[in-house]
Design a protein around this motif. Structure first.
Motif, PDB file in Angstrom:
ATOM      1  N   ALA A 293      27.989  52.503  79.189  1.00 38.30           N
ATOM      2  CA  ALA A 293      28.004  53.095  79.762  1.00 38.30           C
ATOM      3  C   ALA A 293      28.857  53.444  81.103  1.00 38.30           C
ATOM      4  N   LEU A 294      28.572  52.159  81.906  1.00 33.96           N
ATOM      5  CA  LEU A 294      29.737  51.515  82.819  1.00 33.96           C
ATOM      6  C   LEU A 294      30.754  51.467  83.310  1.00 33.96           C
ATOM      7  N   HIS A 295      30.952  51.271  81.570  1.00 30.63           N
ATOM      8  CA  HIS A 295      32.708  51.082  80.880  1.00 30.63           C
ATOM      9  C   HIS A 295      33.113  52.050  80.796  1.00 30.63           C
ATOM     10  N   ALA A 296      33.029  53.063  80.503  1.00 26.81           N
ATOM     11  CA  ALA A 296      32.662  54.754  80.098  1.00 26.81           C
ATOM     12  C   ALA A 296      33.066  55.155  82.098  1.00 26.81           C
ATOM     13  N   LEU A 297      32.518  55.079  82.774  1.00 28.95           N
ATOM     14  CA  LEU A 297      32.511  55.498  83.776  1.00 28.95           C
ATOM     15  C   LEU A 297      34.028  54.733  84.348  1.00 28.95           C
ATOM     16  N   ALA A 298      34.052  53.318  83.844  1.00 29.24           N
ATOM     17  CA  ALA A 298      34.961  52.875  84.280  1.00 29.24           C
ATOM     18  C   ALA A 298      36.898  53.716  83.933  1.00 29.24           C
ATOM     19  N   ALA A 299      36.594  53.888  82.885  1.00 33.49           N
ATOM     20  CA  ALA A 299      37.714  54.323  82.456  1.00 33.49           C
ATOM     21  C   ALA A 299      37.749  56.014  82.681  1.00 33.49           C
ATOM     22  N   LEU A 300      36.519  56.455  82.984  1.00 33.63           N
ATOM     23  CA  LEU A 300      37.036  57.493  83.580  1.00 33.63           C
ATOM     24  C   LEU A 300      37.190  57.961  84.915  1.00 33.63           C
ATOM     25  N   LYS A 301      36.784  56.719  85.655  1.00 35.11           N
ATOM     26  CA  LYS A 301      37.083  56.469  87.662  1.00 35.11           C
ATOM     27  C   LYS A 301      38.703  56.208  86.946  1.00 35.11           C
ATOM     28  N   HIS A 302      39.383  55.123  86.261  1.00 31.78           N
ATOM     29  CA  HIS A 302      40.679  55.402  86.178  1.00 31.78           C
ATOM     30  C   HIS A 302      41.218  56.784  85.842  1.00 31.78           C
ATOM     31  N   HIS A 303      41.558  57.147  84.797  1.00 30.98           N
ATOM     32  CA  HIS A 303      41.558  58.682  84.521  1.00 30.98           C
ATOM     33  C   HIS A 303      41.165  60.021  85.751  1.00 30.98           C
ATOM     34  N   TRP A 304      40.469  60.628  86.255  1.00 34.42           N
ATOM     35  CA  TRP A 304      40.379  61.527  86.691  1.00 34.42           C
ATOM     36  C   TRP A 304      40.687  61.140  88.221  1.00 34.42           C
ATOM     37  N   PHE A 305      40.365  59.565  89.035  1.00 36.17           N
ATOM     38  CA  PHE A 305      40.273  58.570  90.671  1.00 36.17           C
ATOM     39  C   PHE A 305      41.584  57.944  90.546  1.00 36.17           C
ATOM     40  N   ASP A 306      41.956  57.215  90.123  1.00 37.09           N
ATOM     41  CA  ASP A 306      42.941  56.630  89.946  1.00 37.09           C
ATOM     42  C   ASP A 306      44.127  57.141  89.256  1.00 37.09           C
ATOM     43  N   ARG A 307      43.882  58.064  88.863  1.00 27.27           N
ATOM     44  CA  ARG A 307      45.187  59.274  87.500  1.00 27.27           C
ATOM     45  C   ARG A 307      45.893  58.034  87.193  1.00 27.27           C
ATOM     46  N   ASP A 308      45.774  56.497  86.636  1.00 28.74           N
ATOM     47  CA  ASP A 308      46.167  55.980  85.561  1.00 28.74           C
ATOM     48  C   ASP A 308      45.841  56.171  84.512  1.00 28.74           C
ATOM     49  N   GLN A 309      47.326  54.884  83.843  1.00 23.27           N
ATOM     50  CA  GLN A 309      46.980  55.789  82.010  1.00 23.27           C
ATOM     51  C   GLN A 309      45.676  55.013  81.353  1.00 23.27           C
ATOM     52  N   THR A 310      45.091  54.236  82.535  1.00 23.08           N
ATOM     53  CA  THR A 310      43.622  53.659  81.732  1.00 23.08           C
ATOM     54  C   THR A 310      43.004  53.916  80.336  1.00 23.08           C
ATOM     55  N   LEU A 311      42.471  55.465  80.701  1.00 27.71           N
ATOM     56  CA  LEU A 311      41.831  55.790  79.151  1.00 27.71           C
ATOM     57  C   LEU A 311      42.847  56.299  78.122  1.00 27.71           C
ATOM     58  N   LYS A 312      44.011  56.749  78.856  1.00 29.50           N
ATOM     59  CA  LYS A 312      45.429  57.313  77.570  1.00 29.50           C
ATOM     60  C   LYS A 312      45.514  56.357  76.566  1.00 29.50           C
ATOM     61  N   ARG A 313      45.819  55.038  77.266  1.00 30.50           N
ATOM     62  CA  ARG A 313      46.331  53.512  76.099  1.00 30.50           C
ATOM     63  C   ARG A 313      44.984  53.652  75.332  1.00 30.50           C
ATOM     64  N   MET A 314      43.705  53.591  75.527  1.00 31.08           N
ATOM     65  CA  MET A 314      42.856  53.891  74.260  1.00 31.08           C
ATOM     66  C   MET A 314      43.068  54.948  73.275  1.00 31.08           C
ATOM     67  N   LEU A 315      43.244  56.472  73.770  1.00 31.87           N
ATOM     68  CA  LEU A 315      43.008  57.468  73.612  1.00 31.87           C
ATOM     69  C   LEU A 315      44.393  57.667  72.132  1.00 31.87           C
TER      70      LEU A 315
END
Length: 173
Positions: free
Chosen positions: A151-173
């Motif tokens: 759950a923390l891992h998923a929240l971190a990915a969402l934080k990177h996607h929505w707040f930091d607006r970086d490519q972290t999540l998109k690299r795994m999709l």
């Protein structure tokens, strides 16, 4: 943007699917009464899929060691990189804790356990007194800890996607 390989992305999402499925079935199994028709069926499938996940994780680690991984994003701070690295290894550690404790529960009666009816996984030893109970408790603690960290891992990915607006999540999709 450098993405993870298709192999690593498939390993990641298949692992997530199996972990959530096994966790849900594990919770469901605990609620079954002895005379429930699923009392014998669900543990059989839970064990077989758990062994399948163990094999998948071994393949995933081999793939991770033998293939190039994308470099961390330049926008990631050093502490974020260290924390992400630590988080991944703790997730693997918990998975192996689940595999070992699950094996000890499944073979606590000193009998082999079936892998989808294809072959038996032998009971190599009885490690200690009350093995089923102790290993079962460890299995439960590892499972809840894993789900919490996932759950923390998923929240971190969402934080990177929505707040930091970086490519972290998109690299795994």
């Amino acid at each position: 943007m450098q993405k993870y390989s298709i192999t690593m992305r498939l390993f990641h999402w298949l692992t997530a699917l199996l972990v959530f499925g096994l966790f849900g079935v594990g919770l469901w199994m605990r609620s079954l009464g002895y005379y429930d028709p699923l009392y014998q069926v669900l543990p059989y499938w839970h064990k077989s899929v758990g062994f399948l996940l163990a094999g998948l994780i071994v393949l995933r680690l081999l793939s991770r060691w033998f293939s190039a991984q994308p470099a961390p994003l330049a926008s990631h701070k050093a502490w974020e990189q260290r924390l992400a690295h630590l988080m991944h290894w703790v997730l693997y550690l918990l998975l192996f804790g689940l595999f070992i404790s699950g094996y000890l529960v499944a073979t606590s009666d000193n009998r082999p356990t079936s892998f989808f009816g294809w072959f038996d996984i032998p009971a190599l030893f009885t490690a200690f007194e009350n093995q089923e109970d102790v290993a079962g408790l460890i299995h439960e603690i590892c499972a809840w800890s894993l789900i919490g960290l996932v759950a923390l891992h998923a929240l971190a990915a969402l934080k990177h996607h929505w707040f930091d607006r970086d490519q972290t999540l998109k690299r795994m999709l």
